[in-house]
Design a protein around this motif. Sequence first.
Motif, PDB file in Angstrom:
ATOM      1  N   THR A  32      32.527  34.509  33.317  1.00 23.60           N
ATOM      2  CA  THR A  32      33.669  33.739  33.455  1.00 23.60           C
ATOM      3  C   THR A  32      33.997  33.215  32.048  1.00 23.60           C
ATOM      4  OG1 THR A  32      33.350  33.609  35.621  1.00 23.60           O
ATOM      5  CG2 THR A  32      34.864  32.139  34.734  1.00 23.60           C
ATOM      6  N   VAL A  33      35.178  33.341  31.443  1.00 23.35           N
ATOM      7  CA  VAL A  33      35.734  32.694  30.240  1.00 23.35           C
ATOM      8  C   VAL A  33      37.170  32.013  30.767  1.00 23.35           C
ATOM      9  CG1 VAL A  33      36.376  32.986  27.957  1.00 23.35           C
ATOM     10  CG2 VAL A  33      34.267  33.988  28.926  1.00 23.35           C
ATOM     11  N   ASP A  34      37.065  30.689  30.521  1.00 20.31           N
ATOM     12  CA  ASP A  34      38.295  30.162  30.871  1.00 20.31           C
ATOM     13  C   ASP A  34      39.166  30.522  32.187  1.00 20.31           C
ATOM     14  OD1 ASP A  34      38.547  28.824  28.319  1.00 20.31           O
ATOM     15  OD2 ASP A  34      39.495  30.298  27.663  1.00 20.31           O
ATOM     16  N   ASN A  35      38.390  30.353  33.246  1.00 16.41           N
ATOM     17  CA  ASN A  35      38.624  30.582  34.584  1.00 16.41           C
ATOM     18  C   ASN A  35      39.013  32.120  34.932  1.00 16.41           C
ATOM     19  OD1 ASN A  35      38.304  28.246  35.944  1.00 16.41           O
ATOM     20  ND2 ASN A  35      40.002  27.340  34.978  1.00 16.41           N
ATOM     21  N   GLN A  36      38.843  33.020  34.108  1.00 14.34           N
ATOM     22  CA  GLN A  36      39.093  34.500  34.037  1.00 14.34           C
ATOM     23  C   GLN A  36      37.663  35.284  34.020  1.00 14.34           C
ATOM     24  OE1 GLN A  36      41.909  36.387  34.714  1.00 14.34           O
ATOM     25  NE2 GLN A  36      40.571  38.042  35.011  1.00 14.34           N
ATOM     26  N   THR A  37      37.446  36.194  35.184  1.00 16.29           N
ATOM     27  CA  THR A  37      36.176  36.738  35.147  1.00 16.29           C
ATOM     28  C   THR A  37      36.362  38.128  34.398  1.00 16.29           C
ATOM     29  OG1 THR A  37      35.558  35.702  37.312  1.00 16.29           O
ATOM     30  CG2 THR A  37      34.504  37.794  36.791  1.00 16.29           C
ATOM     31  N   PHE A  38      35.261  38.574  33.770  1.00 14.42           N
ATOM     32  CA  PHE A  38      35.220  39.695  33.073  1.00 14.42           C
ATOM     33  C   PHE A  38      33.910  40.498  33.423  1.00 14.42           C
ATOM     34  CE2 PHE A  38      37.622  36.879  30.467  1.00 14.42           C
ATOM     35  CZ  PHE A  38      38.771  37.555  29.980  1.00 14.42           C
ATOM     36  N   ILE A  39      34.090  42.063  33.663  1.00 11.41           N
ATOM     37  CA  ILE A  39      32.980  42.778  34.002  1.00 11.41           C
ATOM     38  C   ILE A  39      32.712  43.685  33.018  1.00 11.41           C
ATOM     39  CG2 ILE A  39      32.303  44.572  35.527  1.00 11.41           C
ATOM     40  CD1 ILE A  39      34.153  43.525  37.591  1.00 11.41           C
ATOM     41  N   TYR A  40      31.377  43.640  32.368  1.00 10.21           N
ATOM     42  CA  TYR A  40      30.954  44.363  31.190  1.00 10.21           C
ATOM     43  C   TYR A  40      30.057  45.414  31.723  1.00 10.21           C
ATOM     44  CZ  TYR A  40      32.357  40.351  28.703  1.00 10.21           C
ATOM     45  OH  TYR A  40      33.121  39.077  28.205  1.00 10.21           O
ATOM     46  N   THR A  41      30.476  46.868  31.360  1.00 12.98           N
ATOM     47  CA  THR A  41      29.767  48.129  31.482  1.00 12.98           C
ATOM     48  C   THR A  41      28.894  48.438  30.033  1.00 12.98           C
ATOM     49  OG1 THR A  41      31.504  49.402  30.984  1.00 12.98           O
ATOM     50  CG2 THR A  41      31.224  48.815  33.429  1.00 12.98           C
ATOM     51  N   TYR A  77      36.210  44.896  31.907  1.00 12.93           N
ATOM     52  CA  TYR A  77      37.103  44.993  32.736  1.00 12.93           C
ATOM     53  C   TYR A  77      37.567  43.496  33.228  1.00 12.93           C
ATOM     54  CZ  TYR A  77      36.077  49.758  33.243  1.00 12.93           C
ATOM     55  OH  TYR A  77      35.634  50.990  32.913  1.00 12.93           O
ATOM     56  N   GLU A  78      38.852  43.209  33.537  1.00 14.07           N
ATOM     57  CA  GLU A  78      38.978  42.019  34.453  1.00 14.07           C
ATOM     58  C   GLU A  78      38.933  41.930  35.465  1.00 14.07           C
ATOM     59  OE1 GLU A  78      42.488  39.758  33.086  1.00 14.07           O
ATOM     60  OE2 GLU A  78      42.717  40.812  31.216  1.00 14.07           O
ATOM     61  N   CYS A  79      38.527  40.777  36.333  1.00 17.39           N
ATOM     62  CA  CYS A  79      38.441  40.945  37.810  1.00 17.39           C
ATOM     63  C   CYS A  79      38.986  39.855  38.382  1.00 17.39           C
ATOM     64  CB  CYS A  79      36.811  41.021  38.229  1.00 17.39           C
ATOM     65  SG  CYS A  79      36.468  40.857  39.948  1.00 17.39           S
ATOM     66  N   ASP A  80      39.489  39.829  39.565  1.00 21.81           N
ATOM     67  CA  ASP A  80      40.132  38.615  40.322  1.00 21.81           C
ATOM     68  C   ASP A  80      39.228  37.732  41.175  1.00 21.81           C
ATOM     69  OD1 ASP A  80      42.706  39.417  39.368  1.00 21.81           O
ATOM     70  OD2 ASP A  80      42.984  40.638  41.088  1.00 21.81           O
ATOM     71  N   LEU A  81      37.802  38.192  41.196  1.00 23.78           N
ATOM     72  CA  LEU A  81      37.101  37.608  42.035  1.00 23.78           C
ATOM     73  C   LEU A  81      36.487  36.197  41.250  1.00 23.78           C
ATOM     74  CD1 LEU A  81      34.853  40.169  43.994  1.00 23.78           C
ATOM     75  CD2 LEU A  81      36.708  38.740  44.908  1.00 23.78           C
ATOM     76  N   LYS A  82      36.178  35.078  41.941  1.00 30.19           N
ATOM     77  CA  LYS A  82      35.487  34.172  41.222  1.00 30.19           C
ATOM     78  C   LYS A  82      34.049  34.567  41.140  1.00 30.19           C
ATOM     79  CE  LYS A  82      38.754  31.149  40.845  1.00 30.19           C
ATOM     80  NZ  LYS A  82      39.207  31.006  39.570  1.00 30.19           N
ATOM     81  N   LEU A  83      33.175  34.052  40.111  1.00 28.25           N
ATOM     82  CA  LEU A  83      31.855  34.562  39.810  1.00 28.25           C
ATOM     83  C   LEU A  83      31.066  33.933  40.912  1.00 28.25           C
ATOM     84  CD1 LEU A  83      30.220  35.705  37.449  1.00 28.25           C
ATOM     85  CD2 LEU A  83      29.732  33.213  36.860  1.00 28.25           C
ATOM     86  N   TYR A  84      31.074  32.959  41.592  1.00 25.64           N
ATOM     87  CA  TYR A  84      30.343  32.784  42.875  1.00 25.64           C
ATOM     88  C   TYR A  84      30.495  34.013  43.946  1.00 25.64           C
ATOM     89  CZ  TYR A  84      33.926  30.358  45.492  1.00 25.64           C
ATOM     90  OH  TYR A  84      35.001  30.245  46.421  1.00 25.64           O
ATOM     91  N   LYS A  85      31.664  34.377  44.139  1.00 21.33           N
ATOM     92  CA  LYS A  85      31.902  35.196  45.196  1.00 21.33           C
ATOM     93  C   LYS A  85      31.379  36.591  44.666  1.00 21.33           C
ATOM     94  CE  LYS A  85      34.662  33.459  48.067  1.00 21.33           C
ATOM     95  NZ  LYS A  85      34.367  33.349  49.687  1.00 21.33           N
ATOM     96  N   ILE A  86      31.276  36.974  43.361  1.00 22.88           N
ATOM     97  CA  ILE A  86      30.573  38.093  42.941  1.00 22.88           C
ATOM     98  C   ILE A  86      29.151  37.997  43.156  1.00 22.88           C
ATOM     99  CG2 ILE A  86      30.115  39.681  41.087  1.00 22.88           C
ATOM    100  CD1 ILE A  86      32.865  39.002  39.928  1.00 22.88           C
ATOM    101  N   GLU A  87      28.354  36.770  42.727  1.00 25.86           N
ATOM    102  CA  GLU A  87      27.162  36.423  43.045  1.00 25.86           C
ATOM    103  C   GLU A  87      26.722  36.572  44.490  1.00 25.86           C
ATOM    104  OE1 GLU A  87      24.009  33.069  41.527  1.00 25.86           O
ATOM    105  OE2 GLU A  87      25.895  32.487  41.891  1.00 25.86           O
TER     106      GLU A  87
END
Length: 143
Positions: A60-69, A74-84
């Motif tokens: 998460t950077v500046d309240n935006q979540t990024f997924i790295y392959t 990719y950008e993701c709408d979920l908050k990091l704690y929800k993904i966790e």
Amino acid sequence: MIINESKSYEEVEITINCSHIDNQLARLIKQIRQTSITLTGTRENRTYSLLVDDLYYIETVDNQTFIYTEKEVYECDLKLYKIEQKLSKTHFIRIGKNLIVNTAHIDSVRALLNGKFEASLTNKEKVIVNRHYVKDFKEKFLS
């Protein structure tokens, strides 16, 4: 290993019979669970279903979540704690306030002087394990 293949089966079912779950079996169970989970990511105005097994880390950077392959972001709408929470029984672990990593894609780890660790991923990227998360990281990564 016993594998029964038949067109009469509509779904895959895995049964494990064991006297106890050792570290190797626990890792295998996490790997099996991880292969069936997906996250949704957006890149260049297109939405993708991403297999969690293919993800290296999520940040998460500046309240935006990024997924790295391996090669894409990719950008993701979920908050990091929800993904966790969604990935709690997989190889993912939080290593910083804004970062969770897939330990299955860690190539090596080295200790830094300030109590932190540096993890080198199989795609040659490096991520930092903050001091606060080192104990849990070592338990999960080394088990």
